[in-house]
Motif scaffolding. Sequence first.
Motif, PDB file in Angstrom:
ATOM      1  N   THR A  90       0.801  -1.227   0.000  1.00 27.44           N
ATOM      2  CA  THR A  90       0.000   0.000   0.000  1.00 27.44           C
ATOM      3  C   THR A  90       0.837   1.281   0.000  1.00 27.44           C
ATOM      4  O   THR A  90       0.495   2.227  -0.727  1.00 27.44           O
ATOM      5  N   ASP A  97      -4.201   8.172  -2.446  1.00 25.34           N
ATOM      6  CA  ASP A  97      -5.459   8.565  -1.793  1.00 25.34           C
ATOM      7  C   ASP A  97      -6.501   7.457  -1.883  1.00 25.34           C
ATOM      8  O   ASP A  97      -7.097   7.055  -0.877  1.00 25.34           O
ATOM      9  N   GLY A  98      -6.724   6.968  -3.088  1.00 25.61           N
ATOM     10  CA  GLY A  98      -7.688   5.882  -3.254  1.00 25.61           C
ATOM     11  C   GLY A  98      -7.231   4.603  -2.595  1.00 25.61           C
ATOM     12  O   GLY A  98      -8.043   3.834  -2.061  1.00 25.61           O
ATOM     13  N   TRP A 100      -5.305   4.188   0.163  1.00 27.89           N
ATOM     14  CA  TRP A 100      -5.448   4.193   1.618  1.00 27.89           C
ATOM     15  C   TRP A 100      -6.913   4.103   2.028  1.00 27.89           C
ATOM     16  O   TRP A 100      -7.243   3.524   3.071  1.00 27.89           O
ATOM     17  N   SER A 101      -7.800   4.670   1.222  1.00 31.79           N
ATOM     18  CA  SER A 101      -9.232   4.564   1.512  1.00 31.79           C
ATOM     19  C   SER A 101      -9.690   3.107   1.421  1.00 31.79           C
ATOM     20  O   SER A 101     -10.401   2.609   2.306  1.00 31.79           O
ATOM     21  N   GLN A 102      -9.288   2.424   0.346  1.00 33.25           N
ATOM     22  CA  GLN A 102      -9.641   1.012   0.193  1.00 33.25           C
ATOM     23  C   GLN A 102      -8.922   0.149   1.229  1.00 33.25           C
ATOM     24  O   GLN A 102      -9.490  -0.831   1.724  1.00 33.25           O
ATOM     25  N   TYR A 103      -7.706   0.521   1.564  1.00 30.93           N
ATOM     26  CA  TYR A 103      -6.932  -0.214   2.572  1.00 30.93           C
ATOM     27  C   TYR A 103      -7.688  -0.272   3.900  1.00 30.93           C
ATOM     28  O   TYR A 103      -7.751  -1.319   4.552  1.00 30.93           O
ATOM     29  N   ALA A 104      -8.282   0.857   4.308  1.00 26.89           N
ATOM     30  CA  ALA A 104      -9.024   0.899   5.569  1.00 26.89           C
ATOM     31  C   ALA A 104     -10.193  -0.073   5.546  1.00 26.89           C
ATOM     32  O   ALA A 104     -10.458  -0.773   6.540  1.00 26.89           O
ATOM     33  N   LYS A 105     -10.891  -0.157   4.422  1.00 26.48           N
ATOM     34  CA  LYS A 105     -12.032  -1.073   4.315  1.00 26.48           C
ATOM     35  C   LYS A 105     -11.583  -2.529   4.388  1.00 26.48           C
ATOM     36  O   LYS A 105     -12.191  -3.353   5.077  1.00 26.48           O
ATOM     37  N   LYS A 108     -10.482  -3.680   7.898  1.00 27.68           N
ATOM     38  CA  LYS A 108     -11.613  -3.963   8.792  1.00 27.68           C
ATOM     39  C   LYS A 108     -12.121  -5.380   8.565  1.00 27.68           C
ATOM     40  O   LYS A 108     -12.423  -6.114   9.520  1.00 27.68           O
ATOM     41  N   ALA A 297      -7.015   0.342  -5.597  1.00 25.38           N
ATOM     42  CA  ALA A 297      -7.601   1.403  -6.442  1.00 25.38           C
ATOM     43  C   ALA A 297      -6.726   1.702  -7.655  1.00 25.38           C
ATOM     44  O   ALA A 297      -6.461   2.861  -7.984  1.00 25.38           O
TER      45      ALA A 297
END
Length: 433
Positions: A90, A97-98, A100-105, A108, A297
């Motif tokens: 990552t 930007d995209g 790290w957003s997908q990484y968080a999902k 989880k 992403a």
Amino acid sequence: MRDIVVFLLVFGGLPYVLKRPVYGGLMWVWISVMNPHTQGWGYATTFPFAYIIALATFASLLKSHEKNSFPMTPISLTLVLFVIWMNLTTPFAMFPDGAWSQYAKVMKIMLMTFVMMMVVHKREDVQRLIWVLVISLGFYGVKGGIFTLRSGGNDRVWGPVGTFIGDNNALALALIMTIPLMYYLMHDLNKRWMRHAMLVAMALSGMAALGSYSRGGLLAIVAMLLFMWIKSRRKLAGGAVLVLLVPLALLFMPEQWGARMDTIGQYRADQSAMGRINAWHMAYNLARDRFMGGGFAIYEPLPFAMYAPDPTDVHAAHSIYFQALAEHGFVGLFIYLLLGWFTWRSAAVIVRRCRGHAELDWASRLAAMIQASLIGFAVGGAFLSLLYWDVPYYLMAAIIAARVHVTLHLGAEHRGARRPALPPRVVPNRQEI
């Protein structure tokens, strides 16, 4: 009304979650797989149910006196390795930007998968997990099957909007994976009407999968049914049922459905199919050029301009394998395939070790049906971007728990068989004393 029902179920279940963390894990599975809040119309659709359930589950884990340790198995350790590799790829993503957003999902999902591996260890817990999965996905199977019958197969079946299975192709694959799990549960039902109801649910789920108009779903259901027939203990009866029902289901579908399925052999003339192949070429060329892959992403115009045969045809991966390759490179793809192999191998070991042990018949049947589900996922997933869909990971947790249970049971049985008989106790005669 639907919003109120979801609120009552979630908040009414929180005391049970605090009592045992496994209930929190099961409630999380229900929320994340079924997404019942998407069936509402008001405030429930955006309420953070998953967040509240996760907090309650972690609180329950901290106060629990149960032994909820992380299982050290080839499956779990390989999944940990996969997560570690994602954390390495990552920071090198092409679109931070995209990514790290997908990484968080994704993290989880992986975190709660690890929680499920920790809290699901008893047979009853495994059984409850399978029931939650069947109810969560079977709801859309029954609903979609009825819709297909009512519309004569002329309208497509779609899943809940904004979820992993919202797409018609993804829903078809989800239902195909659910049918073997329904078959497993059916054998444990005591009432005849319950078994008949489960058979109806299986048939309706199959019709919903056909009604999705998914070509990859058709290939997946063929592979799944063939494997179930091979594993069946009544091959003659099972074969007769397939020969009778499958042609009827196919004949029910309208001409437009048949025309779409015919394009499987004419993929070069299909724009959608060629777009997927273009994305696969992009993934392969990108992985050759970048050891870490492109990161999350990645499906933007720039990578296609750099690596795709047709730089103007931008598509998602449409394949779990090429998705892993594009996002995490050849190393990521290897780890993911290794994870699948260990899962399959563990299921096969369960089936083999349970032979001749009637008390472990449930574990043998479960492992075989999970294999059937994974066959469907392996085939259908070749055409879908479902690398991070949580259901296959929950099935891994079930396999881990079942294998541990089988190992402990057989180990105790073996120790009991080897324990030497105690010599008879000699009671002295009182007169001798």
